[in-house]
Write a protein that holds these residues in place. Structure first.
Motif, PDB file in Angstrom:
ATOM      1  N   LYS A 234      26.071  47.020 -13.539  1.00  0.00           N
ATOM      2  CA  LYS A 234      24.998  46.122 -13.986  1.00  0.00           C
ATOM      3  C   LYS A 234      24.734  45.046 -12.926  1.00  0.00           C
ATOM      4  CE  LYS A 234      22.512  44.268 -17.421  1.00  0.00           C
ATOM      5  NZ  LYS A 234      21.217  44.764 -17.724  1.00  0.00           N
ATOM      6  N   SER A 235      25.799  44.498 -12.323  1.00  0.00           N
ATOM      7  CA  SER A 235      25.596  43.455 -11.311  1.00  0.00           C
ATOM      8  C   SER A 235      24.936  44.017 -10.057  1.00  0.00           C
ATOM      9  CB  SER A 235      26.916  42.770 -10.962  1.00  0.00           C
ATOM     10  OG  SER A 235      27.791  43.666 -10.313  1.00  0.00           O
ATOM     11  N   LYS A 236      25.254  45.273  -9.696  1.00  0.00           N
ATOM     12  CA  LYS A 236      24.592  45.913  -8.538  1.00  0.00           C
ATOM     13  C   LYS A 236      23.100  46.059  -8.789  1.00  0.00           C
ATOM     14  CE  LYS A 236      27.694  48.859  -5.945  1.00  0.00           C
ATOM     15  NZ  LYS A 236      28.081  47.822  -5.070  1.00  0.00           N
ATOM     16  N   LEU A 237      22.756  46.511 -10.003  1.00  0.00           N
ATOM     17  CA  LEU A 237      21.345  46.674 -10.341  1.00  0.00           C
ATOM     18  C   LEU A 237      20.624  45.331 -10.335  1.00  0.00           C
ATOM     19  CD1 LEU A 237      21.545  49.341 -13.201  1.00  0.00           C
ATOM     20  CD2 LEU A 237      21.065  49.699 -10.772  1.00  0.00           C
ATOM     21  N   THR A 238      21.296  44.296 -10.811  1.00  0.00           N
ATOM     22  CA  THR A 238      20.713  42.951 -10.792  1.00  0.00           C
ATOM     23  C   THR A 238      20.515  42.474  -9.363  1.00  0.00           C
ATOM     24  OG1 THR A 238      21.746  42.438 -12.914  1.00  0.00           O
ATOM     25  CG2 THR A 238      21.002  40.573 -11.593  1.00  0.00           C
TER      26      THR A 238
END
Length: 98
Positions: free
Chosen positions: A2-6
């Motif tokens: 999720k943090s990579k996508l953000t």
């Protein structure tokens, strides 16, 4: 993940703002000039599916990431936008983690 996508979302958004404010160096060929190509609109078009998925809370698929990666590489090469390669590398990492 999720943090990579953000992070990818933020990088794309930042590059979009830089396009809007004329802070991005890019290259046009004669055909682009003749067609009055709007680079900002084209960039938005290649990232729209990914951006809208995140904004609407939909699940991002591996296929969407692969398409985004391919589009960023093609766009970066065609218009000589170095930032696209950096974002594409992050997308590739996300694909590998999927």
């Amino acid at each position: 993940m999720k943090s990579k996508l953000t992070d990818i979302f933020n990088d794309i958004y930042g590059l979009s703002l830089d396009f809007a404010h004329g802070k991005v160096n890019y290259s046009f060929n004669k055909l682009h000039c003749a067609m009055k190509t709007n680079v900002y609109s084209l960039f938005y078009a290649i990232t729209e599916d990914f951006i809208s998925s995140l904004e609407c809370g939909r699940e991002v698929t591996k296929e969407q990431l692969q398409t985004l990666y391919d589009n960023l590489i093609s766009f970066g090469e065609e218009f000589k936008v170095k930032q696209c390669k950096t974002i594409a590398e992050k997308v590739k990492e996300a694909i590998d983690e999927f």
